[in-house]
Design a protein around this motif. Structure first.
Motif, PDB file in Angstrom:
ATOM      1  N   PHE A 167       0.824  -1.209   0.000  1.00  7.41           N
ATOM      2  CA  PHE A 167       0.000   0.000   0.000  1.00  7.41           C
ATOM      3  C   PHE A 167       0.861   1.262   0.000  1.00  7.41           C
ATOM      4  O   PHE A 167       0.340   2.373  -0.059  1.00  7.41           O
ATOM      5  CB  PHE A 167      -0.946   0.020   1.213  1.00  7.41           C
ATOM      6  N   HIS A 181       2.506   0.255  -8.817  1.00  7.23           N
ATOM      7  CA  HIS A 181       1.256   0.479  -8.066  1.00  7.23           C
ATOM      8  C   HIS A 181       0.074  -0.087  -8.865  1.00  7.23           C
ATOM      9  O   HIS A 181      -0.806  -0.771  -8.328  1.00  7.23           O
ATOM     10  CB  HIS A 181       1.122   1.983  -7.843  1.00  7.23           C
ATOM     11  N   ARG A 196       0.061  -3.772  -8.572  1.00  7.27           N
ATOM     12  CA  ARG A 196      -0.455  -4.271  -7.280  1.00  7.27           C
ATOM     13  C   ARG A 196      -1.988  -4.188  -7.285  1.00  7.27           C
ATOM     14  O   ARG A 196      -2.653  -5.115  -6.846  1.00  7.27           O
ATOM     15  CB  ARG A 196       0.226  -3.551  -6.148  1.00  7.27           C
ATOM     16  N   HIS A 211      -8.393  11.244  -7.241  1.00  6.54           N
ATOM     17  CA  HIS A 211      -7.994   9.856  -6.967  1.00  6.54           C
ATOM     18  C   HIS A 211      -7.919   9.605  -5.457  1.00  6.54           C
ATOM     19  O   HIS A 211      -8.453   8.630  -4.942  1.00  6.54           O
ATOM     20  CB  HIS A 211      -6.620   9.645  -7.609  1.00  6.54           C
ATOM     21  N   HIS A 256      -9.890   2.029   2.188  1.00  4.90           N
ATOM     22  CA  HIS A 256      -8.887   1.200   1.537  1.00  4.90           C
ATOM     23  C   HIS A 256      -9.304  -0.265   1.566  1.00  4.90           C
ATOM     24  O   HIS A 256     -10.001  -0.694   2.463  1.00  4.90           O
ATOM     25  CB  HIS A 256      -7.538   1.383   2.239  1.00  4.90           C
ATOM     26  N   THR A 257      -8.830  -1.003   0.561  1.00  5.38           N
ATOM     27  CA  THR A 257      -9.065  -2.452   0.586  1.00  5.38           C
ATOM     28  C   THR A 257      -8.121  -3.087   1.596  1.00  5.38           C
ATOM     29  O   THR A 257      -7.193  -2.447   2.068  1.00  5.38           O
ATOM     30  CB  THR A 257      -8.745  -3.068  -0.786  1.00  5.38           C
TER      31      THR A 257
HETATM   32  C1  HEM Z   1      -0.084  10.122  -9.639  1.00  3.43           C
HETATM   33  C2  HEM Z   1      -0.214   8.841  -9.594  1.00  3.43           C
HETATM   34  C3  HEM Z   1      -0.902   8.083  -8.493  1.00  3.43           C
HETATM   35  C4  HEM Z   1      -0.968   8.402  -7.159  1.00  3.43           C
HETATM   36  C5  HEM Z   1      -0.348   9.587  -6.447  1.00  3.43           C
HETATM   37  C6  HEM Z   1      -1.749   7.367  -6.531  1.00  3.43           C
HETATM   38  C7  HEM Z   1      -1.989   7.317  -5.161  1.00  3.43           C
HETATM   39  C8  HEM Z   1      -2.703   6.323  -4.540  1.00  3.43           C
HETATM   40  C9  HEM Z   1      -2.739   6.084  -3.124  1.00  3.43           C
HETATM   41  C10 HEM Z   1      -1.955   6.903  -2.086  1.00  3.43           C
HETATM   42  C11 HEM Z   1      -3.559   5.036  -2.899  1.00  3.43           C
HETATM   43  C12 HEM Z   1      -3.869   4.398  -1.554  1.00  3.43           C
HETATM   44  C13 HEM Z   1      -2.690   3.563  -1.119  1.00  3.43           C
HETATM   45  C14 HEM Z   1      -2.345   2.421  -2.053  1.00  3.43           C
HETATM   46  O1  HEM Z   1      -3.192   1.569  -2.287  1.00  3.43           O
HETATM   47  O2  HEM Z   1      -1.213   2.415  -2.563  1.00  3.43           O
HETATM   48  C15 HEM Z   1      -4.080   4.607  -4.189  1.00  3.43           C
HETATM   49  C16 HEM Z   1      -4.988   3.600  -4.394  1.00  3.43           C
HETATM   50  C17 HEM Z   1      -5.445   3.227  -5.641  1.00  3.43           C
HETATM   51  N1  HEM Z   1      -4.886   3.539  -6.865  1.00  3.43           N
HETATM   52 FE1  HEM Z   1      -3.537   4.978  -7.163  1.00  3.43          FE
HETATM   53  N2  HEM Z   1      -2.175   6.455  -7.479  1.00  3.43           N
HETATM   54  C18 HEM Z   1      -1.649   6.849  -8.688  1.00  3.43           C
HETATM   55  C19 HEM Z   1      -1.776   6.168  -9.886  1.00  3.43           C
HETATM   56  C20 HEM Z   1      -2.599   5.080 -10.069  1.00  3.43           C
HETATM   57  C21 HEM Z   1      -2.665   4.269 -11.265  1.00  3.43           C
HETATM   58  C22 HEM Z   1      -1.754   4.462 -12.474  1.00  3.43           C
HETATM   59  C23 HEM Z   1      -3.659   3.346 -11.069  1.00  3.43           C
HETATM   60  C24 HEM Z   1      -4.154   2.280 -11.998  1.00  3.43           C
HETATM   61  C25 HEM Z   1      -4.279   2.370 -13.264  1.00  3.43           C
HETATM   62  C26 HEM Z   1      -4.218   3.564  -9.746  1.00  3.43           C
HETATM   63  C27 HEM Z   1      -5.286   2.879  -9.202  1.00  3.43           C
HETATM   64  C28 HEM Z   1      -5.603   2.892  -7.850  1.00  3.43           C
HETATM   65  C29 HEM Z   1      -6.697   2.174  -7.247  1.00  3.43           C
HETATM   66  C30 HEM Z   1      -7.749   1.326  -7.992  1.00  3.43           C
HETATM   67  C31 HEM Z   1      -6.609   2.383  -5.864  1.00  3.43           C
HETATM   68  C32 HEM Z   1      -7.533   1.825  -4.762  1.00  3.43           C
HETATM   69  C33 HEM Z   1      -6.887   0.572  -4.294  1.00  3.43           C
HETATM   70  C34 HEM Z   1      -7.333   0.065  -2.967  1.00  3.43           C
HETATM   71  O3  HEM Z   1      -8.127   0.695  -2.257  1.00  3.43           O
HETATM   72  O4  HEM Z   1      -6.831  -1.022  -2.650  1.00  3.43           O
HETATM   73  N3  HEM Z   1      -3.529   4.610  -9.161  1.00  3.43           N
HETATM   74  N4  HEM Z   1      -3.523   5.395  -5.178  1.00  3.43           N
END
Ligand code: HEM
Ligand code: HEM
Length: 545
Positions: A49, A132, A135, A234, A243-244
Motif C-alpha cells: 500500500f 502500483h 499491485r 484519486h 482502503h481495501t
Molecule cells: C499520480 C499517480 C498516483 C498516485 C499519487 C496514486 C496514489 C494512490 C494512493 C496513495 C492510494 C492508496 C494507497 C495504495 O493503495 O497504494 C491509491 C490507491 C489506488 N490507486 Fe492509485 N495512485 C496513482 C496512480 C494510479 C494508477 C496508475 C492506477 C491504476 C491504473 C491507480 C489505481 C488505484 C486504485 C484502484 C486504488 C484503490 C486501491 C485500494 O483501495 O486497494 N492509481 N492510489
C-alpha cells in the motif's frame, strides 16, 4: 506590548495560543468537525500500500524541482552562441533552450542537482505508477466500487508518460530532438489527419521555431495541472471508498482493520516522504542522467547514435523498431504500416489496461462490492493475463534498446530484432501458461496445507516400523486466511427455450461470455477450496497423520 495585555495573556481563563489559533480557524473553516470525522480514519497495513505513496511523493518532488527549473529555463528556439563555462561547446550555435539548460547545469547554483532530481523523480514516478498499477491489478483492487478510480489512475499513467516526454524534449539537445522527430514521424503515419496534426503541433514544417515554447506550456502547466486535479480526485476516492485489505480474521467487506490516520499513519507517511526524497536525491547525486553536453544541440541533419527514450516510452519505440517497414501505395498516397501499426498497437496496449475492470466484471457478472483483496494465486487467469501483459511490455522495451543490446553484448542487431519479433508473440503466451500453472500449483499447496497441515520436516518412526512426516495443523487464523476467497462458478448458456417453449437465439456476446467465464473459472482454472466436510473428515482422525 503593554503590561495590561501581558497580564491578560497570562490570566488563567485564557486558552494557549495554539488552541486560540485553532479556534480562530475552526470558526472560519470548520476544521474541528472535519478532523473529528477523519482523524480516526483507519488505514490497513501492508507493504504494497506504500506504492501509491511513492507516486504521490515523487510527484510533489517533481513539482518542487520543476518550479526551480522554470526560474532559469528559457523556452525559446532563437539561435544564440554559447559562451558558458563548458569549454568544448564554446562559440557553438544553439537554441536558447539548450543554452539555458547548459546554464542550469554548469552555472546555476545547485542547478545540475535539481535537474537531475527532476529527471530521476520522473523516472521513479512512472516506475512507481507502473508497480502500483500492478499491485492494484493482481489483487483485484480495481473491482466495484473502484473502477472509476482505476480510470483516474490510468489517465494519470498515460498523462505522466506524455508529461515526461514533453519534459525531456525541452532541452533541445541532439537526443531529445531525435525523440521529437520520432514522434513527429509517428504522427505523420496517421492516415488523413496526420499531416495536419503535425503542422498544427509544430507550427509548420518540422522542427520549426515553436515547438519548445509549445511543449513548455504543455509540460509545466497543462498536463501537470490536469494531473494534479486527477490526483486529488484519486485520493478523495481512496478516502471515500476506504482502503481495501487482505483477507484475515476479523476482516470483512464491511470493515477496515488497521491504524488510525492520526497519529500513526501521518507519522509513517511523513517519514516516508523524506525517505523517498532522500533516495531520489541520492541517486540524482551519484548517477548522471541526460548529460546534454555530451550530445550537443539538436540539428535536424544529425541523429544521435544510441538514442534511447526514458524507460516508459521504450516499449512504444520497440514496437516501431520490431515492425517490418511495410508500406502501401495507392492513388499517390502512402500508408506507412511500419509506423502506423505500432502506433495502433500502442493505443491498444493502453486501452486494454483502461478497460480491464469492465471486461472482468462483464465476464463474472458480479455486481457486488469488493473490499477484500484477492491473493494473485486465487485468480490464476487474471494473474496470468497480467503477467503476459508485463512480458509483452518488457519484450518491447528490449526491442526499443535493440542497438544498445547489440553493441553491449556484441550481438547482431538483426538477431536481436528477430528475437524481439518472435518473442512478441511467443513471450506473452508462454508467460501466460507458466504463470497459470504456478498459480494452480500454489492453490494446490494451500489446499494441502489446510487439509493436512504444515509439513514440519520432522520424521517419526511408528511402532510397526513405518516412517511418517509430522504435519502440524494450521492455526484458526491461517485456516481462515487460506480459505477466505470466493470461487466463481463458470457461466453457462441459459435456457434456450422460454417458459412458453419458444426457442430463443443465443447471441454471439453471450457465447463469448460463457467461453471466457469457463477460461477464467472452469475446472482447469481453479482448484476447488477444501469443503467443511472434507476438512472435518480428515481432521476427525481417519487418515490423519
Ligand atoms: C499520480 C499517480 C498516483 C498516485 C499519487 C496514486 C496514489 C494512490 C494512493 C496513495 C492510494 C492508496 C494507497 C495504495 O493503495 O497504494 C491509491 C490507491 C489506488 N490507486 Fe492509485 N495512485 C496513482 C496512480 C494510479 C494508477 C496508475 C492506477 C491504476 C491504473 C491507480 C489505481 C488505484 C486504485 C484502484 C486504488 C484503490 C486501491 C485500494 O483501495 O486497494 N492509481 N492510489
Ligand atoms: C509529472 C510531471 C512531470 C514530469 C514527469 C516531468 C519530467 C521532466 C523531464 C524528464 C525533464 C527533462 C529533464 C532534463 O534532463 O533536462 C523535464 C524538464 C523540465 N521540467 Fe518537468 N516534469 C514534470 C512536471 C514539471 C512541472 C510541474 C514543472 C514546472 C512547474 C516542470 C518544469 C520543467 C522544466 C522547466 C524543464 C526544463 C529544464 C531541464 O530540462 O532541465 N516540470 N521535466
Amino acid at each position: 506590548m503593554s503590561t495590561a495585555s501581558n497580564d491578560e495573556t497570562r490570566s488563567r481563563g485564557r486558552a494557549p495560543a495554539g488552541e486560540r489559533i485553532a479556534d480562530w480557524a475552526d470558526g472560519r473553516l470548520g476544521i474541528y468537525s472535519l478532523a473529528k470525522a477523519n482523524m480516526r480514519k483507519i488505514f490497513p497495513d501492508h507493504w504494497s500500500f506504500m506504492l501509491g505513496e511513492i507516486c504521490m511523493y515523487s510527484f510533489i518532488i517533481i513539482i518542487l524541482t520543476g518550479v526551480y527549473l522554470t526560474l532559469f529555463f528559457h523556452p525559446s528556439m532563437n539561435e544564440v552562441e554559447y559562451h558558458g563555462s563548458y569549454i568544448p561547446l564554446q562559440g557553438q550555435l544553439m537554441s536558447e533552450a539548450f543554452n539555458s539548460t547548459m546554464h542550469i547545469s554548469f552555472d546555476v547554483r545547485g542547478g545540475l542537482l535539481i535537474r537531475q532530481i527532476h529527471h530521476w523523480a520522473a523516472v521513479v514516478f512512472l516506475a512507481g505508477m507502473f508497480v502500483h498499477m500492478m499491485r492494484v491489478f493482481f489483487t483485484g483492487a480495481f473491482r466495484k466500487p473502484r473502477e472509476i478510480n482505476w480510470l483516474f489512475g490510468f489517465l494519470l499513467f498515460v498523462l505522466g508518460m506524455f508529461t515526461g516526454f514533453t519534459g525531456y524534449s525541452l532541452p533541445d539537445d541532439l537526443l531529445s530532438g531525435t525523440g521529437v522527430r520520432f514522434t513527429q514521424g509517428a504522427i505523420l503515419s496517421v492516415p488523413i489527419v496526420g499531416t495536419y496534426i503535425s503542422m498544427f503541433l509544430f507550427g509548420g514544417e518540422f522542427p520549426g521555431h515553436d515547438f519548445v515554447a509549445r511543449f513548455y506550456s504543455i509540460h509545466i502547466l497543462l498536463l501537470p495541472g490536469i494531473m494534479l486535479g486527477l490526483m486529488v480526485a484519486h485520493l478523495i476516492l481512496v478516502f471515500y471508498h476506504k482502503h481495501t485489505q487482505f483477507a484475515g480474521p476479523g476482516r470483512n467487506n464491511k470493515n477496515v482493520v488497521g491504524m488510525p490516520l492520526l497519529p500513526v499513519y501521518m507519522a509513517k507517511a511523513g517519514g516516508f516522504f523524506f525517505l523517498v526524497f532522500g533516495f531520489i536525491a541520492l541517486i540524482a547525486g551519484i548517477a548522471s542522467i541526460n548529460p546534454i553536453w555530451a550530445m550537443g544541440p539538436y540539428r535536424p541533419d544529425q541523429v544521435s547514435t544510441g538514442a534511447q527514450p526514458d524507460w516508459y516510452m521504450g516499449f512504444a519505440e520497440g514496437l516501431v523498431r520490431a515492425m517490418p517497414g511495410w508500406e502501401i501505395n495507392f492513388w499517390g498516397h502512402t500508408l506507412v504500416l511500419g509506423v502506423f501499426v505500432p502506433l495502433a498497437l500502442f493505443g491498444l496496449f493502453l486501452a486494454v489496461i483502461a478497460l480491464y475492470p469492465f471486461i472482468e466484471s462483464w465476464i463474472t457478472g458480479d455486481k457486488r462490492e469488493h473490499h477484500i483483496l484477492d491473493r494473485p494465486r486465487n485468480a490464476p487467469t487474471r494473474t496470468a493475463f497480467g503477467a503476459a501483459w508485463v512480458a509483452g511490455y518488457v519484450i518491447m522495451l528490449i526491442g526499443g534498446g535493440n542497438d544498445i543490446i547489440a553493441t553491449h553484448f556484441h550481438l547482431s542487431i538483426n538477431a536481436v530484432t528477430w528475437f524481439v519479433r518472435i518473442a512478441f508473440f511467443a513471450g506473452p503466451v508462454l508467460t501466460f501458461i507458466v504463470t497459470r500453472r504456478i498459480c494452480l500449483g500454489l492453490q494446490r499447496r494451500d489446499r494441502d496445507k489446510v487439509l493436512h497441515g504444515r509439513e514440519t520436516g520432522i520424521i517419526k518412526r511408528l511402532p510397526h516400523g513405518e516412517f511418517i512426516e509430522v504435519h502440524e495443523p494450521l492455526s484458526q487464523e491461517q485456516l481462515h486466511t487460506l480459505t477466505a476467497h470466493e470461487q466463481y462458478r463458470p457461466a453457462e448458456i441459459g435456457p434456450t427455450t422460454d417458459e412458453n417453449g419458444v426457442e430463443r437465439k443465443v447471441g454471439a456476446s453471450e457465447k463469448l461470455r460463457v467461453k471466457l467465464s469457463n477460461a477464467y473459472y472452469g475446472e482447469d482454472s481453479q482448484i476447488p477450496k477444501p469443503t467443511v466436510e472434507e476438512f472435518k473428515e480428515i481432521t476427525s482422525g481417519h487418515g490423519h497423520h
